[in-house]
Scaffold this motif. Sequence first.
Motif, PDB file in Angstrom:
ATOM      1  N   ASN A 178      -6.062 142.146 -46.670  1.00  0.00           N
ATOM      2  CA  ASN A 178      -4.768 141.794 -46.107  1.00  0.00           C
ATOM      3  C   ASN A 178      -3.713 141.309 -47.202  1.00  0.00           C
ATOM      4  O   ASN A 178      -2.417 141.376 -47.038  1.00  0.00           O
ATOM      5  N   PHE A 179      -4.377 140.624 -48.381  1.00  0.00           N
ATOM      6  CA  PHE A 179      -3.411 140.288 -49.410  1.00  0.00           C
ATOM      7  C   PHE A 179      -2.499 141.399 -49.877  1.00  0.00           C
ATOM      8  O   PHE A 179      -1.407 141.309 -50.267  1.00  0.00           O
ATOM      9  N   TRP A 180      -3.107 142.790 -50.051  1.00  0.00           N
ATOM     10  CA  TRP A 180      -2.273 143.811 -50.389  1.00  0.00           C
ATOM     11  C   TRP A 180      -1.250 144.174 -49.769  1.00  0.00           C
ATOM     12  O   TRP A 180      -0.109 144.496 -50.171  1.00  0.00           O
ATOM     13  N   GLU A 181      -1.238 143.816 -48.477  1.00  0.00           N
ATOM     14  CA  GLU A 181      -0.255 144.126 -47.434  1.00  0.00           C
ATOM     15  C   GLU A 181       0.937 143.179 -47.315  1.00  0.00           C
ATOM     16  O   GLU A 181       2.065 143.408 -46.967  1.00  0.00           O
ATOM     17  N   LEU A 182       0.951 141.798 -48.388  1.00  0.00           N
ATOM     18  CA  LEU A 182       1.792 140.963 -48.496  1.00  0.00           C
ATOM     19  C   LEU A 182       2.332 140.933 -49.979  1.00  0.00           C
ATOM     20  O   LEU A 182       3.399 140.329 -50.013  1.00  0.00           O
ATOM     21  N   VAL A 183       1.755 141.735 -50.887  1.00  0.00           N
ATOM     22  CA  VAL A 183       2.524 141.613 -52.189  1.00  0.00           C
ATOM     23  C   VAL A 183       3.574 142.281 -52.420  1.00  0.00           C
ATOM     24  O   VAL A 183       3.713 143.480 -51.963  1.00  0.00           O
ATOM     25  N   ASP A 184       4.626 141.625 -52.790  1.00  0.00           N
ATOM     26  CA  ASP A 184       6.000 142.343 -53.038  1.00  0.00           C
ATOM     27  C   ASP A 184       6.155 142.751 -54.534  1.00  0.00           C
ATOM     28  O   ASP A 184       5.925 142.010 -55.530  1.00  0.00           O
ATOM     29  N   TRP A 185       5.945 143.903 -54.391  1.00  0.00           N
ATOM     30  CA  TRP A 185       6.064 144.717 -56.080  1.00  0.00           C
ATOM     31  C   TRP A 185       7.253 144.524 -56.737  1.00  0.00           C
ATOM     32  O   TRP A 185       7.219 144.563 -57.952  1.00  0.00           O
ATOM     33  N   ASN A 186       8.364 144.288 -55.959  1.00  0.00           N
ATOM     34  CA  ASN A 186       9.716 143.901 -56.484  1.00  0.00           C
ATOM     35  C   ASN A 186       9.321 142.872 -57.536  1.00  0.00           C
ATOM     36  O   ASN A 186       9.902 142.743 -58.706  1.00  0.00           O
TER      37      ASN A 186
END
Length: 194
Positions: A178-186
Amino acid sequence: MVHVLPQLPYAADALAPKMSKETIEYHYGKHHQAYVNNLNNLIPGTPYENMPLEEIIVKAESGPIYNNAAQVWNHTFFFFTLSPTPKSMPSGKLAEAINRDFGSFDAFKEQFTKAAAGLFGSGWTWLAADDNGKLSIVSESNAGNPLRKGLHPLLTVDVWEHAYYIDYRNVRPDYLKNFWELVDWNTVEKRYEK
């Protein structure tokens, strides 16, 4: 210099259900705040009294001042990477570097997740760049930070149990998924471009 807990750029319930309001209240509001308070109590009268966090991390010997300064910096870096409306994949120069150094974005995520899931005990897993822009995954125990190795942190995940125990109990892999779904790549891209 008095260090302060930075205001989050989102509400405490904004990351739910992947990261609950209760987790934010405890992890950010209590754990993170405690590191800030501890650091402010430890540095008066020391050479670190007027240093910014990054300088303390690089210069302090291992021990309470380093641990608390690094944990303040690490947590701020972690929380400010997350977003309720994240850009879900990297692009541009960062995407090119990930493909170059890991083979693909999926391969990078797999390696990073494996490193974070396998880190024994408490600590942090980082994506970091060297001065030439080459990327690496670095796992650090406790308050460890790649700044001490001359690297530039781009992304981190907190794998101390307090980061996920409220929402996921002892199932670290579910937290990481679920962490990956919160990471803002901007945010991560801006760090890389610096």
